[in-house]
Design an enzyme around this catalytic site. Structure first.
Site, PDB file in Angstrom:
ATOM      1  N   HIS A  95      35.416 116.129  59.490  1.00  0.00           N
ATOM      2  CA  HIS A  95      36.584 115.061  60.160  1.00  0.00           C
ATOM      3  C   HIS A  95      36.486 115.692  61.995  1.00  0.00           C
ATOM      4  O   HIS A  95      35.101 116.013  62.477  1.00  0.00           O
ATOM      5  CB  HIS A  95      37.923 116.174  59.533  1.00  0.00           C
ATOM      6  CG  HIS A  95      38.538 115.167  61.299  1.00  0.00           C
ATOM      7  ND1 HIS A  95      39.136 114.570  62.162  1.00  0.00           N
ATOM      8  CD2 HIS A  95      40.225 114.145  60.590  1.00  0.00           C
ATOM      9  CE1 HIS A  95      39.836 113.709  61.927  1.00  0.00           C
ATOM     10  NE2 HIS A  95      40.272 113.507  60.804  1.00  0.00           N
ATOM     11  N   GLU A 167      36.398 106.647  58.888  1.00  0.00           N
ATOM     12  CA  GLU A 167      38.003 106.917  59.684  1.00  0.00           C
ATOM     13  C   GLU A 167      37.333 106.519  61.108  1.00  0.00           C
ATOM     14  O   GLU A 167      36.671 107.748  61.782  1.00  0.00           O
ATOM     15  CB  GLU A 167      38.440 108.476  60.179  1.00  0.00           C
ATOM     16  CG  GLU A 167      37.253 109.656  59.363  1.00  0.00           C
ATOM     17  CD  GLU A 167      37.017 111.236  60.452  1.00  0.00           C
ATOM     18  OE1 GLU A 167      38.925 110.760  60.367  1.00  0.00           O
ATOM     19  OE2 GLU A 167      36.978 111.398  60.830  1.00  0.00           O
TER      20      GLU A 167
END
EC number: 5.3.1.1
Length: 251
Positions: A95, A167
Site C-alpha cells: 500500500h 491506487e
C-alpha cells in the site's frame, strides 16, 4: 469471467466499540451474491471482526504481514502463518502508505508477497504513482516497475493467486478521483504487461481501483472493462456507503 471484488481498508481507524458498531452494520447489509467482499481491519481487531462476521459472506484480511512466512524472532511483526491461524484469507502488500511513509521498497515487498502465498494468504498488491510522477508523465513507468519487480522475482504465475489494486497516491484520501478513463488506461496497461508474459494469467487476475471511491462514482468506475472492483478507504468505515459500493460492483 472475472468475479468482481470490493475490499474495505479500514487503515488505522477504530476502537472496540466503533468496530462492533461497524460489524453490526455490515451484518445487516444485503450484499450481492456475485461479488467477493472483504475488509481489512487493524490487526488488533481481526479476531473481533472474524468472530462478529461469522455466517456472513465477507472475507477478512490483514493490512500488513512479515517478510518471513513462519513465526520467529521478528519483534513487532506478524507472520502470515499467524494471520492464517487467526482466520485471515487476504493481505495487503505495498500500500502506498507503507511504501511512502514506512519506506518499504520493492525488494521487501517481493518477500512479503512470497511469504504470504507460501502460507495460503492471497496477496493484494497495491501499485500507484504520486501526483509529481503523473504530472511528469511517468505513471505507466512507475506502475510497470512496481509490478515488474514481482514478475522478475517470482514469475508472472504468482499473479494467478493474487489481486492487484491500482491506487493513484494523489487520489487517496484527497477527495480527488482518477476519471474512469484515466483509471481504465492504467488498468489496461497492467493487464497488457501481464499478458506479455502469460495471457491466461492476465485474463484471470482481478484489478481493483483505489482512490476516493464512493457510491456516487462507483458505478461509472466499475463499468470500465478492466476495472474489476475497488479497494475502498474512508467509505468502507460507513456500512451503508460500503454496501452501496458493493451493490454497484454487482451491477
Amino acid at each position: 469471467m472475472r468475479r468482481p471484488m470490493v475490499a474495505g481498508n479500514w487503515k488505522m481507524h477504530g476502537t472496540r466499540a466503533s468496530v462492533a458498531e461497524l460489524i453490526n452494520g455490515l451484518r445487516h447489509l444485503a450484499l450481492p451474491s456475485g461479488v467477493d467482499v472483504a475488509v481489512f481491519p487493524p490487526c488488533l481487531y481481526i479476531n473481533q471482526v472474524i468472530d462478529g462476521l461469522k455466517g456472513k459472506s465477507i472475507q477478512v484480511g490483514a493490512q500488513n504481514s512479515a517478510v518471513e512466512s513462519m513465526q520467529g524472532a521478528l519483534t513487532g511483526e506478524i507472520a502470515p502463518s499467524q494471520l492464517v491461524d487467526a482466520g485471515c484469507s487476504l493481505v495487503l502488500v505495498g500500500h502506498s502508505e507503507r511504501r511512502l511513509i514506512m519506506g518499504e521498497r520493492d525488494a521487501t515487498l517481493n518477500r512479503k508477497f512470497a511469504a504470504a502465498q507460501a502460507c495460503g494468504l492471497k496477496p493484494v498488491l497495491c501499485v500507484g504513482e504520486t501526483l509529481e510522477q503523473r504530472e511528469a508523465g511517468k505513471t505507466l513507468e512507475v506502475v510497470g516497475r512496481q509490478l515488474g519487480s514481482i514478475i522478475e522475482e517470482l514469475g508472472v504465475g504468482a499473479f494467478a493467486n493474487a489481486v492487484i489494486a491500482y491506487e493513484p497516491v494523489w487520489a487517496i484520501g484527497t477527495g480527488l478521483t482518477a476519471t474512469p478513463q484515466q483509471a481504465q488506461d492504467v488498468h489496461a496497461a497492467i493487464r497488457a504487461q501481464l499478458a506479455a508474459e502469460n495471457s491466461e494469467v492476465a485474463r484471470g487476475v482481478r484489478l481493483l481501483y483505489g482512490g476516493s471511491v464512493k457510491a456516487a462514482n462507483a458505478v461509472e468506475l466499475f463499468g470500465m472493462p478492466d476495472i474489476d472492483g475497488g479497494l475502498i478507504g474512508g467509505a468502507s468505515l460507513n456500512a451503508d456507503e460500503f454496501g452501496a459500493i458493493c451493490r454497484a460492483a454487482g451491477n
